[in-house]
Design a protein around this motif. Sequence first.
Motif, PDB file in Angstrom:
ATOM      1  N   TRP A  22       0.819  -1.225   0.000  1.00  0.00           N
ATOM      2  CA  TRP A  22       0.000   0.000   0.000  1.00  0.00           C
ATOM      3  C   TRP A  22       0.848   1.268   0.000  1.00  0.00           C
ATOM      4  CZ3 TRP A  22      -0.508   3.753   3.893  1.00  0.00           C
ATOM      5  CH2 TRP A  22       0.143   3.483   5.106  1.00  0.00           C
ATOM      6  N   ARG A  23       2.134   1.130   0.421  1.00  0.00           N
ATOM      7  CA  ARG A  23       3.001   2.313   0.478  1.00  0.00           C
ATOM      8  C   ARG A  23       3.729   2.552  -0.843  1.00  0.00           C
ATOM      9  NH1 ARG A  23       6.792   2.409   5.423  1.00  0.00           N
ATOM     10  NH2 ARG A  23       6.809   4.629   4.850  1.00  0.00           N
ATOM     11  N   VAL A  29      -4.155   2.933  -3.141  1.00  0.00           N
ATOM     12  CA  VAL A  29      -4.207   2.874  -1.682  1.00  0.00           C
ATOM     13  C   VAL A  29      -5.635   2.793  -1.129  1.00  0.00           C
ATOM     14  CG1 VAL A  29      -4.166   5.361  -1.283  1.00  0.00           C
ATOM     15  CG2 VAL A  29      -3.118   3.821   0.405  1.00  0.00           C
ATOM     16  N   LEU A  61     -10.212  -8.564  12.204  1.00  0.00           N
ATOM     17  CA  LEU A  61      -8.966  -7.898  11.839  1.00  0.00           C
ATOM     18  C   LEU A  61      -7.874  -8.935  11.630  1.00  0.00           C
ATOM     19  CD1 LEU A  61      -8.846  -4.852  14.297  1.00  0.00           C
ATOM     20  CD2 LEU A  61      -9.886  -4.993  12.041  1.00  0.00           C
ATOM     21  N   ILE A  66      -2.649  -2.912  17.723  1.00  0.00           N
ATOM     22  CA  ILE A  66      -3.059  -1.698  17.021  1.00  0.00           C
ATOM     23  C   ILE A  66      -1.888  -0.970  16.375  1.00  0.00           C
ATOM     24  CG2 ILE A  66      -4.013   0.618  17.420  1.00  0.00           C
ATOM     25  CD1 ILE A  66      -6.080  -1.601  17.286  1.00  0.00           C
ATOM     26  N   ALA A  69      -1.284  -2.907  13.251  1.00  0.00           N
ATOM     27  CA  ALA A  69      -2.410  -2.830  12.312  1.00  0.00           C
ATOM     28  C   ALA A  69      -2.463  -1.480  11.596  1.00  0.00           C
ATOM     29  CB  ALA A  69      -3.721  -3.089  13.051  1.00  0.00           C
ATOM     30  N   ARG A  70      -2.196  -0.415  12.320  1.00  0.00           N
ATOM     31  CA  ARG A  70      -2.310   0.924  11.728  1.00  0.00           C
ATOM     32  C   ARG A  70      -1.255   1.170  10.655  1.00  0.00           C
ATOM     33  NH1 ARG A  70       1.171   4.733  15.358  1.00  0.00           N
ATOM     34  NH2 ARG A  70      -0.145   6.365  14.518  1.00  0.00           N
ATOM     35  N   GLN A  71      -0.201   0.334  10.644  1.00  0.00           N
ATOM     36  CA  GLN A  71       0.857   0.497   9.635  1.00  0.00           C
ATOM     37  C   GLN A  71       0.651  -0.414   8.429  1.00  0.00           C
ATOM     38  OE1 GLN A  71       4.975   1.026  11.369  1.00  0.00           O
ATOM     39  NE2 GLN A  71       3.977   0.071  13.116  1.00  0.00           N
ATOM     40  N   THR A  72      -0.483  -1.111   8.386  1.00  0.00           N
ATOM     41  CA  THR A  72      -0.803  -1.961   7.232  1.00  0.00           C
ATOM     42  C   THR A  72      -2.169  -1.548   6.694  1.00  0.00           C
ATOM     43  OG1 THR A  72      -2.113  -3.719   8.262  1.00  0.00           O
ATOM     44  CG2 THR A  72       0.277  -3.865   8.499  1.00  0.00           C
ATOM     45  N   SER A  73      -2.486  -2.074   5.514  1.00  0.00           N
ATOM     46  CA  SER A  73      -3.775  -1.713   4.891  1.00  0.00           C
ATOM     47  C   SER A  73      -4.793  -2.834   5.089  1.00  0.00           C
ATOM     48  CB  SER A  73      -3.565  -1.471   3.399  1.00  0.00           C
ATOM     49  OG  SER A  73      -3.105  -2.661   2.787  1.00  0.00           O
ATOM     50  N   SER A  75      -6.725  -3.946   7.638  1.00  0.00           N
ATOM     51  CA  SER A  75      -7.821  -3.986   8.612  1.00  0.00           C
ATOM     52  C   SER A  75      -9.194  -3.805   7.973  1.00  0.00           C
ATOM     53  CB  SER A  75      -7.617  -2.910   9.681  1.00  0.00           C
ATOM     54  OG  SER A  75      -6.474  -3.219  10.446  1.00  0.00           O
ATOM     55  N   ILE A  76      -9.239  -3.270   6.765  1.00  0.00           N
ATOM     56  CA  ILE A  76     -10.538  -3.079   6.118  1.00  0.00           C
ATOM     57  C   ILE A  76     -10.509  -3.593   4.676  1.00  0.00           C
ATOM     58  CG2 ILE A  76     -11.308  -1.118   7.529  1.00  0.00           C
ATOM     59  CD1 ILE A  76     -10.358  -0.084   4.207  1.00  0.00           C
TER      60      ILE A  76
ATOM     61  N   TRP B 148     -16.072   2.220  12.950  1.00  0.00           N
ATOM     62  CA  TRP B 148     -15.024   3.079  12.372  1.00  0.00           C
ATOM     63  C   TRP B 148     -15.596   4.479  12.193  1.00  0.00           C
ATOM     64  CZ3 TRP B 148     -10.089   1.332  10.911  1.00  0.00           C
ATOM     65  CH2 TRP B 148      -9.895  -0.054  10.956  1.00  0.00           C
ATOM     66  N   LYS B 157       0.818   7.183   2.906  1.00  0.00           N
ATOM     67  CA  LYS B 157       1.872   6.263   2.454  1.00  0.00           C
ATOM     68  C   LYS B 157       3.232   6.660   3.020  1.00  0.00           C
ATOM     69  CE  LYS B 157      -0.022   4.973  -2.084  1.00  0.00           C
ATOM     70  NZ  LYS B 157       0.190   5.025  -3.537  1.00  0.00           N
ATOM     71  N   GLY B 160       3.551   5.985   6.621  1.00  0.00           N
ATOM     72  CA  GLY B 160       3.195   4.617   6.960  1.00  0.00           C
ATOM     73  C   GLY B 160       2.000   4.524   7.901  1.00  0.00           C
ATOM     74  N   PHE B 162      -1.849   4.009   7.917  1.00  0.00           N
ATOM     75  CA  PHE B 162      -3.020   3.687   7.088  1.00  0.00           C
ATOM     76  C   PHE B 162      -4.302   4.181   7.744  1.00  0.00           C
ATOM     77  CE2 PHE B 162      -6.441   1.045   5.424  1.00  0.00           C
ATOM     78  CZ  PHE B 162      -6.222   1.182   4.059  1.00  0.00           C
ATOM     79  N   HIS B 163      -4.437   3.902   9.033  1.00  0.00           N
ATOM     80  CA  HIS B 163      -5.616   4.427   9.727  1.00  0.00           C
ATOM     81  C   HIS B 163      -5.244   4.986  11.089  1.00  0.00           C
ATOM     82  CE1 HIS B 163      -5.787   0.351  11.646  1.00  0.00           C
ATOM     83  NE2 HIS B 163      -6.218   1.060  12.676  1.00  0.00           N
ATOM     84  N   ASN B 185     -14.287  -5.517   9.931  1.00  0.00           N
ATOM     85  CA  ASN B 185     -13.146  -5.318   9.026  1.00  0.00           C
ATOM     86  C   ASN B 185     -13.596  -4.757   7.681  1.00  0.00           C
ATOM     87  OD1 ASN B 185     -14.409  -7.644   8.297  1.00  0.00           O
ATOM     88  ND2 ASN B 185     -12.571  -8.894   8.146  1.00  0.00           N
ATOM     89  N   VAL B 186     -14.622  -3.929   7.748  1.00  0.00           N
ATOM     90  CA  VAL B 186     -15.101  -3.175   6.590  1.00  0.00           C
ATOM     91  C   VAL B 186     -15.187  -1.723   7.056  1.00  0.00           C
ATOM     92  CG1 VAL B 186     -17.016  -2.827   4.983  1.00  0.00           C
ATOM     93  CG2 VAL B 186     -16.482  -5.133   5.787  1.00  0.00           C
ATOM     94  N   ALA B 187     -14.813  -0.796   6.195  1.00  0.00           N
ATOM     95  CA  ALA B 187     -14.779   0.617   6.578  1.00  0.00           C
ATOM     96  C   ALA B 187     -16.185   1.160   6.865  1.00  0.00           C
ATOM     97  CB  ALA B 187     -14.125   1.436   5.472  1.00  0.00           C
TER      98      ALA B 187
END
Lengths: 416, 325
Positions: A22-23, A29, A61, A66, A69-73, A75-76, B148, B157, B160, B162-163, B185-187
Amino acid sequence: MSARQMKLGLFLWATGHHIAAWRHPDAHVTAGIDIEHYIKLTRTAEAAKFDMIFCEDAAGLREANINIARQTSRSIGFEPISLLSVLAAQTERIGLVSTASTSYNEPYGLARAFASLDNLSGGRAGWNLVTSASPIEAANFGSTGLRPHADRYERAREFATVITSLWHRKAAGHDGQSFSVRDPLDIPPSPQGAPVMVQAGASDDGKDLAARTADVVFSAAQTLEEAKAFYDDLKGRLAAYGRQPDDVKIMPGVAPTVAATKAEAQAKYDALQELIPDDVGVALLSSYLSISDLWRYPIDGPLPELPESEGMKSRQALVIEQARRDGLSIRDLARYFAGARGHWRVVGTADQIADELQARFEGGAADGFNVMPSWFPGELDAFATMVVPELQRRGLFRKDYEGRTLREHLGLKRPV
Amino acid sequence: MGSTMYLAVSLNIASAAGQAGLTFAEIAGFVRKVEAAGIDMVVISDSMDERSSSPFEATTLLAALATVTERIGLVASASTLAHQPYNLARRFASLDIISHGRIGWNATMRQNPREAANFSRPEGIADDDFRRRAEEFIGIVQGLWRGWDADALLFDKAAGRFHDPEKMHLLDHKGEFFSVRGPLNVARSPQDMPVLVMSGLAAADLDFGARVADVILVKGKSPTDAKAACDDLKRRVSPAGRTPDAVKVLMTVAATPELATNRLEDWFSAESCDGLNIALPADLSAFDDFTDRLLPALQRRGLVRSIHHGTTLREHLGLGAGGGQ
């Protein structure tokens, strides 16, 4: 031209299979909320005459921590049955396969959803049977803990028996250990009769279940020898269930990075590797090893001794074997693993990648491959425009679809 | 109530009498036709009540319809017995993103014995247990839909990120029938929450419906009956901390051959509810009769809108952010 041709699946995964995909500057993205992205990728695969696209799934997830997880794409994303239903309406020929767990579904409900998808697509649907090994998923379904491996497979065997009876219009009425079903399926059969059954488990339980019920098996192997051993093992189990070797297509995962020169391909791959945060790499490795505190060990030291897990047994063994064989540190292993989660990686020109695929295909280690581009759309476009034409030139892959249904693409018998 | 009414069409695909079953192209053609006529939403039933001739399960059909339509709201029935709340919440959140905010879930409170028999509950569920279970189920689904925040995804990006983890919320539900940790796991979906449609309400369900539903479908025998039922529901909405306008009550009427323009006009003129849900048999000649003859007549008389007001189903129906806050 070779009489036998390889099968190709495209393994879709949001921004790509590399953990840092994703980066990548050109990665899409917003993939996890953009349906057009998936329609476009699937049409690319269809134009390249892939047998099928394949979606994985998890009902929760991917990562509990967390800060990881926040550093990867990851979770959703889209729920795959609704995603495939869209793709059914937006494509014509390509097969549409999704994972769905036997652990947190009921066979009657899943039989209906996939039968409906099979009708919507004119006979192009497939189901990848898995059992769920993640405690994160378990917590979303009222379980106090993960079920032991053997129990999960016991339930999966019963699930497979019930769902195939429903699809094949065998006698209705089932009253078993985990499930009871009274009526026949209330959805009429599609042109391919029943969705294609896919499996990926590589444990002993998993291989036996696949030998009994699967049409397609996805596998993971690093070397040709490993791939061949798995291939021979699984094909050897078929006779016990009254099946022929050709009744099951074995398709190992492959993560290709292709460019005009080997050096250019390697540079592309290295650039992605640079984008992996250490903690993300170690966490991903930990999850496949079913160990929670790998981060406690020195990152440049060796992998510690690990207890046998109740998680993904086969993948754990594969990783440990590779670490010992190649003398890899935790960091090396984490970075290697981040590329394709333990699947076979190939980096090179179209010619070199075609050589490698051909060697495994003709060497009795594969009937085809489940292609895992490191990032989307770039690496899919590169594979479709460079590697696929080379395979076609060599007579190893179709130039056009011969049939309409996924069973026809794969050369599988219609269920009776 | 306004001078025009909300209008839904309820399509029972399984009822296609004497037909081999409708094709997707036929169903898509019909839905596009009622979309062009400005109908607010189409409701796909999925009762599993009796032997069906439908080749499609409702949520998969909805996904496919979402990509061949642009404005009309799309609602599917899905049973609380046939699904797990986490899976169902995911399916509908995903559909809402796919359709750019046009999805609703029709949660029926009526128990279907055939479902219990096919979903590993051969003994069935006692009515009272079924009700408490359904209420808990719906609460979980709505809770997961709020897991969410709308601005949780950063897509950063370079750094780093994502959320934003502060904007992702665990549900941590532990109840009588379910325990669900979450998050989904869905937005977040474009409507924040897909529209919750409820139907099959018994007297004991009315307060719950008034508290959590966005739309309530009620079967009406006459405009007078309808007014009584609607007034009763609206009285129950305020104690739940919502304005009466936050819940739309649609009367379900069946489009039988004798449901002529004049009789339908009686319903509209009486303004006894927020709108109508017209149940059509899955019969192509009935569709044509409805879209080509009945609807234009009602539109000429100014009783039905002919254009959609917004882009999401909530906007079409003049709904706020969703019930059960």
